[in-house]
Design an enzyme around this catalytic site. Sequence first.
Site, short mmCIF file in Angstrom:
data_model
loop_
_atom_site.label_atom_id
_atom_site.label_comp_id
_atom_site.label_asym_id
_atom_site.label_seq_id
_atom_site.Cartn_x
_atom_site.Cartn_y
_atom_site.Cartn_z
N CYS A 148 44.79 47.40 24.42
CA CYS A 148 43.85 46.42 23.89
C CYS A 148 43.48 46.86 22.47
CB CYS A 148 42.60 46.35 24.76
SG CYS A 148 41.29 45.31 24.06
N ASP A 168 46.77 47.79 28.78
CA ASP A 168 47.04 46.47 29.36
C ASP A 168 48.43 46.54 29.99
OD1 ASP A 168 44.70 45.04 28.62
OD2 ASP A 168 45.45 44.84 26.59
#
Length: 153
Positions: free
Chosen positions: A51, A58
């Site tokens: 992120c 992620d």
Amino acid sequence: MTDIHKDLKQLGTATPLPASPDDAVLERVANPQAGTPYCVRFTAPEFTSLCPMTGQPDFAHLVIDYVPGQWLVESKSLKLYLGAFRNHGAFHEDCTVSIGRRLVELLAPEWLRIGGYWYPRGGIPIDVFYQTGPAPQTVWVPDQGVPTYRGRG
């Protein structure tokens, strides 16, 4: 190695993971079946990036389908390119579309699509889809087979 492999720099050698997607070298080989319409699929069920706001990881399940023209992507270089996102900060949409566009730039395929099926962060899964146009009618392009996120439901 055959003639179609003579220009490859990464295949068959120890190659470190690139520091970033921009540093990654995507390689291609001549399509020995050029002129024959067919679909190629790559699945990366453990894709990771960061992120850009929090630095938290992620995770996504990527499915890349393409109908090659004159070129095929060399799979080791693709693996290293995708792995280079591991320490790269970008939003889901940017990662998914950037991968698709870079492959289109390298390969000039007849058609390409990528599905980025991202696991939830903040309680919301984000799925991102990019393609170059309608799927060719003369090629069997199967469904990507990744269901919509349903949690434990």
